[in-house]
Design a protein around this motif. Structure first.
Motif, PDB file in Angstrom:
ATOM      1  N   ARG A  51       0.830  -1.210   0.000  1.00 58.88           N
ATOM      2  CA  ARG A  51       0.000   0.000   0.000  1.00 58.88           C
ATOM      3  C   ARG A  51       0.861   1.257   0.000  1.00 58.88           C
ATOM      4  N   LEU A  52       1.938   1.242   0.788  1.00 60.61           N
ATOM      5  CA  LEU A  52       2.850   2.388   0.831  1.00 60.61           C
ATOM      6  C   LEU A  52       3.553   2.580  -0.511  1.00 60.61           C
ATOM      7  N   LEU A  53       3.909   1.482  -1.169  1.00 58.98           N
ATOM      8  CA  LEU A  53       4.517   1.562  -2.496  1.00 58.98           C
ATOM      9  C   LEU A  53       3.550   2.199  -3.484  1.00 58.98           C
ATOM     10  N   VAL A  54       2.299   1.766  -3.466  1.00 54.13           N
ATOM     11  CA  VAL A  54       1.279   2.343  -4.358  1.00 54.13           C
ATOM     12  C   VAL A  54       1.133   3.838  -4.086  1.00 54.13           C
ATOM     13  N   GLN A  55       1.078   4.216  -2.824  1.00 55.10           N
ATOM     14  CA  GLN A  55       0.942   5.630  -2.475  1.00 55.10           C
ATOM     15  C   GLN A  55       2.148   6.425  -2.973  1.00 55.10           C
ATOM     16  N   GLU A  56       3.349   5.899  -2.766  1.00 60.42           N
ATOM     17  CA  GLU A  56       4.566   6.581  -3.207  1.00 60.42           C
ATOM     18  C   GLU A  56       4.570   6.780  -4.723  1.00 60.42           C
ATOM     19  N   LYS A  57       4.263   5.731  -5.467  1.00 60.20           N
ATOM     20  CA  LYS A  57       4.339   5.809  -6.928  1.00 60.20           C
ATOM     21  C   LYS A  57       3.222   6.665  -7.526  1.00 60.20           C
ATOM     22  N   GLU A  60       4.154  10.193  -6.973  1.00 60.52           N
ATOM     23  CA  GLU A  60       5.228  10.547  -7.915  1.00 60.52           C
ATOM     24  C   GLU A  60       4.690  10.746  -9.331  1.00 60.52           C
ATOM     25  N   TRP A  61       3.733   9.922  -9.732  1.00 66.42           N
ATOM     26  CA  TRP A  61       3.195   9.971 -11.087  1.00 66.42           C
ATOM     27  C   TRP A  61       2.041  10.968 -11.230  1.00 66.42           C
ATOM     28  N   GLY A  62       1.660  11.642 -10.132  1.00 66.00           N
ATOM     29  CA  GLY A  62       0.593  12.638 -10.188  1.00 66.00           C
ATOM     30  C   GLY A  62      -0.786  12.053 -10.411  1.00 66.00           C
ATOM     31  N   ARG A  63      -1.035  10.851  -9.886  1.00 70.09           N
ATOM     32  CA  ARG A  63      -2.328  10.190 -10.091  1.00 70.09           C
ATOM     33  C   ARG A  63      -2.985   9.830  -8.762  1.00 70.09           C
ATOM     34  N   LEU A  64      -3.099  10.796  -7.881  1.00 75.16           N
ATOM     35  CA  LEU A  64      -3.746  10.565  -6.594  1.00 75.16           C
ATOM     36  C   LEU A  64      -5.221  10.232  -6.731  1.00 75.16           C
ATOM     37  N   ASP A  65      -5.815  10.525  -7.890  1.00 78.20           N
ATOM     38  CA  ASP A  65      -7.217  10.181  -8.129  1.00 78.20           C
ATOM     39  C   ASP A  65      -7.439   8.666  -8.124  1.00 78.20           C
ATOM     40  N   LEU A  66      -6.382   7.887  -8.337  1.00 79.69           N
ATOM     41  CA  LEU A  66      -6.489   6.423  -8.347  1.00 79.69           C
ATOM     42  C   LEU A  66      -6.088   5.793  -7.018  1.00 79.69           C
ATOM     43  N   LEU A  67      -5.651   6.607  -6.071  1.00 85.32           N
ATOM     44  CA  LEU A  67      -5.003   6.102  -4.864  1.00 85.32           C
ATOM     45  C   LEU A  67      -5.866   5.173  -4.012  1.00 85.32           C
ATOM     46  N   GLU A  69      -8.644   3.377  -4.547  1.00 83.94           N
ATOM     47  CA  GLU A  69      -8.974   2.093  -5.174  1.00 83.94           C
ATOM     48  C   GLU A  69      -7.725   1.228  -5.337  1.00 83.94           C
ATOM     49  N   ALA A  70      -6.616   1.840  -5.740  1.00 83.08           N
ATOM     50  CA  ALA A  70      -5.376   1.089  -5.948  1.00 83.08           C
ATOM     51  C   ALA A  70      -4.854   0.514  -4.639  1.00 83.08           C
ATOM     52  N   ARG A  71      -4.911   1.289  -3.571  1.00 85.37           N
ATOM     53  CA  ARG A  71      -4.438   0.783  -2.270  1.00 85.37           C
ATOM     54  C   ARG A  71      -5.290  -0.378  -1.791  1.00 85.37           C
ATOM     55  N   LEU A  72      -6.579  -0.304  -1.968  1.00 87.56           N
ATOM     56  CA  LEU A  72      -7.454  -1.403  -1.561  1.00 87.56           C
ATOM     57  C   LEU A  72      -7.181  -2.659  -2.385  1.00 87.56           C
ATOM     58  N   ILE A  73      -7.033  -2.498  -3.682  1.00 91.21           N
ATOM     59  CA  ILE A  73      -6.786  -3.654  -4.552  1.00 91.21           C
ATOM     60  C   ILE A  73      -5.462  -4.325  -4.205  1.00 91.21           C
ATOM     61  N   VAL A  74      -4.388  -3.549  -4.090  1.00 90.98           N
ATOM     62  CA  VAL A  74      -3.088  -4.172  -3.810  1.00 90.98           C
ATOM     63  C   VAL A  74      -3.091  -4.821  -2.427  1.00 90.98           C
ATOM     64  N   TRP A  75      -3.783  -4.220  -1.473  1.00 89.45           N
ATOM     65  CA  TRP A  75      -3.927  -4.808  -0.137  1.00 89.45           C
ATOM     66  C   TRP A  75      -4.559  -6.201  -0.244  1.00 89.45           C
ATOM     67  N   GLU A  76      -5.619  -6.299  -1.013  1.00 89.77           N
ATOM     68  CA  GLU A  76      -6.317  -7.577  -1.164  1.00 89.77           C
ATOM     69  C   GLU A  76      -5.498  -8.600  -1.950  1.00 89.77           C
ATOM     70  N   ARG A  89       8.030 -15.704  -1.193  1.00 92.98           N
ATOM     71  CA  ARG A  89       8.312 -14.381  -1.732  1.00 92.98           C
ATOM     72  C   ARG A  89       7.233 -14.035  -2.745  1.00 92.98           C
ATOM     73  N   LEU A  90       6.987 -12.747  -2.913  1.00 87.36           N
ATOM     74  CA  LEU A  90       6.077 -12.289  -3.954  1.00 87.36           C
ATOM     75  C   LEU A  90       6.658 -11.037  -4.583  1.00 87.36           C
ATOM     76  N   CYS A  91       6.090 -10.673  -5.705  1.00 86.78           N
ATOM     77  CA  CYS A  91       6.516  -9.472  -6.418  1.00 86.78           C
ATOM     78  C   CYS A  91       5.269  -8.625  -6.669  1.00 86.78           C
ATOM     79  N   VAL A  92       5.355  -7.359  -6.312  1.00 88.99           N
ATOM     80  CA  VAL A  92       4.274  -6.405  -6.575  1.00 88.99           C
ATOM     81  C   VAL A  92       4.731  -5.527  -7.728  1.00 88.99           C
ATOM     82  N   ALA A  93       3.873  -5.366  -8.725  1.00 92.02           N
ATOM     83  CA  ALA A  93       4.205  -4.550  -9.891  1.00 92.02           C
ATOM     84  C   ALA A  93       3.071  -3.574 -10.177  1.00 92.02           C
ATOM     85  N   LEU A  94       3.431  -2.378 -10.582  1.00 87.92           N
ATOM     86  CA  LEU A  94       2.477  -1.340 -10.955  1.00 87.92           C
ATOM     87  C   LEU A  94       2.882  -0.806 -12.316  1.00 87.92           C
ATOM     88  N   GLY A  95       1.903  -0.559 -13.165  1.00 89.58           N
ATOM     89  CA  GLY A  95       2.176   0.056 -14.449  1.00 89.58           C
ATOM     90  C   GLY A  95       1.059   1.010 -14.817  1.00 89.58           C
TER      91      GLY A  95
END
Length: 154
Positions: A51-57, A60-67, A69-76, A89-95
Motif C-alpha cells: 500500500r505504501l509503495l502504491v501511495q509513493e508511486k 510521484e506519477w501525479g495520479r492521486l485520483d487512483l489512490l 482504489e489502488a491501495r485497496l486492490i493491492v492490499w487484497e 516471496r512475492l513481487c508487486v508490480a504497478l504500471g
C-alpha cells in the motif's frame, strides 16, 4: 468483468521478474516510464508495504485520483497471496499506461483466486469480491513457476 486463465500444475520455484516478464504482466510497454516492481516476503504484513509503495508511486506519477482504489486492490491481492498460496516471496508490480493503472502480484503458487459470496457474519472471504467490484477488469496470467494476479482501474 472477470477474466481467468486456467493454469497447468507444475512444481513451485523461485520468483524471477525480469523486464520482459513484468512488462507482459503489466500489459504496458517494457520501456514505459511509469512502471515499478518490488519484491517482498509473502506475508500478511507485506500488504502494508505494498500500500505504501502504491501511495509513493501514484504520488510521484501525479495520479492521486487512483489512490484509494489502488491501495485497496493491492492490499487484497497481497493479502490473498499471503493467506492462500504458501509462497515465501512475492513481487508487486504497478504500471500506468495513460489513464489505466494495472496492479499485479506474482506468487509461486498455481492456486487460482476465487470470488466467493461471504455471509454477513463472515470475517473473511471478501477480498477477491472487492477486487472484482472495484476493478475495471482483473485476471490471472501464467508465469514460470507461478502466476500473476492483476487488476486494472482507471
Amino acid at each position: 468483468m472477470t477474466a481467468r486463465t486456467t493454469l497447468p500444475h507444475t512444481e513451485h520455484g523461485p520468483i524471477h521478474a525480469d523486464a520482459a516478464v513484468v512488462a507482459t504482466a503489466l500489459d504496458v510497454p517494457a520501456n514505459q516510464r511509469h512502471r515499478c516492481t518490488r519484491h517482498m516476503p509473502c506475508a500478511p504484513e507485506s500488504a502494508r508495504s505494498a500500500r505504501l509503495l502504491v501511495q509513493e508511486k501514484l504520488t510521484e506519477w501525479g495520479r492521486l485520483d487512483l489512490l484509494e482504489e489502488a491501495r485497496l486492490i493491492v492490499w487484497e491481492l497481497v493479502g490473498n497471496a499471503a493467506r492462500h498460496t504458501g509462497c515465501t516471496r512475492l513481487c508487486v508490480a504497478l504500471g500506468l499506461d495513460g489513464d489505466r493503472l494495472r496492479l499485479a502480484v506474482r506468487d509461486s503458487s498455481r492456486t487460482l483466486p476465487v470470488v466467493i459470496k461471504a455471509g454477513v457474519t463472515e470475517t473473511s472471504g471478501r477480498g477477491m469480491g472487492l477486487v472484482d467490484s472495484i476493478a475495471t477488469r482483473w485476471g490471472v496470467d501464467e508465469a514460470p513457476f507461478g502466476k500473476w494476479v492483476w487488476a486494472e482501474i482507471g
